[in-house]
Each structure stands twice: as C-alpha cells, then as structure tokens.
Enzyme design. Structure first.
Site, mmCIF file in Angstrom:
data_model
loop_
_atom_site.group_PDB
_atom_site.id
_atom_site.type_symbol
_atom_site.label_atom_id
_atom_site.label_comp_id
_atom_site.label_asym_id
_atom_site.label_seq_id
_atom_site.Cartn_x
_atom_site.Cartn_y
_atom_site.Cartn_z
ATOM 1 N N TYR A 69 0.842 -1.195 0.000
ATOM 2 C CA TYR A 69 0.000 0.000 0.000
ATOM 3 C C TYR A 69 0.882 1.252 0.000
ATOM 4 O O TYR A 69 0.675 2.171 -0.796
ATOM 5 C CB TYR A 69 -0.938 -0.030 1.213
ATOM 6 C CG TYR A 69 -1.716 1.239 1.396
ATOM 7 C CD1 TYR A 69 -2.754 1.565 0.534
ATOM 8 C CD2 TYR A 69 -1.397 2.125 2.417
ATOM 9 C CE1 TYR A 69 -3.460 2.751 0.683
ATOM 10 C CE2 TYR A 69 -2.094 3.306 2.577
ATOM 11 C CZ TYR A 69 -3.127 3.606 1.712
ATOM 12 O OH TYR A 69 -3.807 4.792 1.862
ATOM 13 N N GLU A 97 -11.441 4.399 4.593
ATOM 14 C CA GLU A 97 -11.121 5.336 5.677
ATOM 15 C C GLU A 97 -12.267 5.454 6.678
ATOM 16 O O GLU A 97 -12.032 5.561 7.882
ATOM 17 C CB GLU A 97 -10.740 6.710 5.122
ATOM 18 C CG GLU A 97 -9.484 6.708 4.274
ATOM 19 C CD GLU A 97 -8.215 6.236 4.978
ATOM 20 O OE1 GLU A 97 -8.196 6.111 6.215
ATOM 21 O OE2 GLU A 97 -7.224 6.009 4.271
ATOM 22 N N TRP A 120 -5.031 0.585 10.470
ATOM 23 C CA TRP A 120 -5.019 0.512 9.012
ATOM 24 C C TRP A 120 -4.664 -0.906 8.566
ATOM 25 O O TRP A 120 -5.158 -1.404 7.560
ATOM 26 C CB TRP A 120 -4.049 1.540 8.431
ATOM 27 C CG TRP A 120 -4.137 1.615 6.952
ATOM 28 C CD1 TRP A 120 -3.141 1.355 6.063
ATOM 29 C CD2 TRP A 120 -5.275 1.969 6.158
ATOM 30 N NE1 TRP A 120 -3.598 1.518 4.771
ATOM 31 C CE2 TRP A 120 -4.913 1.901 4.812
ATOM 32 C CE3 TRP A 120 -6.592 2.326 6.475
ATOM 33 C CZ2 TRP A 120 -5.793 2.174 3.768
ATOM 34 C CZ3 TRP A 120 -7.473 2.612 5.435
ATOM 35 C CH2 TRP A 120 -7.066 2.525 4.100
#
Length: 180
Positions: A15, A37, A45
């Site tokens: 990512y 998000e 995350w």
C-alpha cells in the site's frame, strides 16, 4: 530502499509503495478509499488492509451505484460476514455515503472535481519522522465539514486527513523515504 516506518508488514508495504501519497482521480477508487477510511475509524489501518479484498467482494467491488440501493437484507448479510467490518452504523454509513457520493457527482460533475477543489496541487510535506505527521489539519476539518453538509457520515477530520493522504492530496512520505 527506505520506507516510512509505519509500513511494517507486506500489505502495508505494498500500500505504501504503490498507493499512499499518489494522486488519485478515478471515481471508483476515490469512493473505495472513502469507504476504507470510514471503516477504519477506531481500528488499525493494518486491519482494514487485511479485510480489503473481502470488503471489495462483499461491497460489490465498491460500486457506489449498487451500494446506494442496499436494503436491510443486504445489511444483515454484511453483519454476518466475518470478512467485513461488522459494525451496523458503519455499514449504514456506507450506504448513506454512496447516496451522498452520487449527489456530489450530480452537483459537481464528479467527486474528483469536488474533492480536488480543496488543493490546487498535492501538498508535499517534509517530515523528518512519523511523529511529526499530524492526525488532522485545518484543511481536513474544512473538508470534513463540507462532506458532513453534503450528507456523509463517519468522515471526521482524522478520517478525512487519512483519505487525503491515501489519494495523494497530501504526500506525507518522510524525507528519508525512497517512495516519496
């Protein structure tokens, strides 16, 4: 090759290397990042990245047209799916946000036009270490307020700042990072 120190596992590294901080203008991908998000609120995350592919499958490839039409039976199926974030309010926000996304597109021509109006070009910061990177900014607060006025949910200033980083509106790669 040196990365920002928050990218500690393979999913985070991929990512970091290929998405984070890179300007994104694709409508479908912008919506996907909004979803991810908003789902992250209160979670790591890493957790979101681990569930990303399962969520992509469960949420019809993040197709906001389809998601906007989800009904109670789909909500119940999602709440039973261990591959997604099983939080009723977040799932309801997903549907609500897909509807708001469509309204933004109708009003502005695209979500891309709407969201990128807040920055003329990507903001490139020069942080020495991860501890300097803010969790939110005044601009993120402004965008969050605008999104809330447009009907979006679960997108407070911290989530909005993370979104801004994820779509390259802000580039917070450390100055020592090879991927900036």
């Amino acid at each position: 090759m040196k990365r920002c120190d928050w990218a500690t596992n393979e999913l985070e590294q991929l990512y970091h290397d290929y998405e984070w901080g890179k300007p994104l203008h694709d409508e479908a991908k912008l919506f996907e990042m909004l979803v991810l998000e908003s789902m992250q609120a209160g979670l790591s995350w890493s957790t979101i990245l681990k569930k990303r592919e399962s969520m992509r499958e469960a949420f019809d490839s993040f197709d906001y047209h389809k998601i906007a039409d989800y009904q109670e039976d789909k909500i119940l199926a999602l709440l039973a799916n261990p591959g997604v974030i099983r939080h009723r309010k977040k799932i309801e926000a997903l549907i609500n946000n897909a509807q708001a996304y469509l309204k933004i597109q109708e009003k502005y021509g695209s979500f891309d036009i709407f969201i990128w109006q807040f920055v003329e070009e990507p903001i490139i910061n020069q942080w020495q270490n991860t501890h300097e990177v803010p969790a939110s900014t005044e601009l993120a607060k402004t965008i969050s307020k605008e999104l809330k006025q447009a009907g979006f949910k679960f997108l407070g200033p911290t989530s909005v700042y993370a979104f801004m980083q994820s779509v390259g509106m802000v580039n917070d790669h450390l100055i020592s990072c090879s991927f900036k």
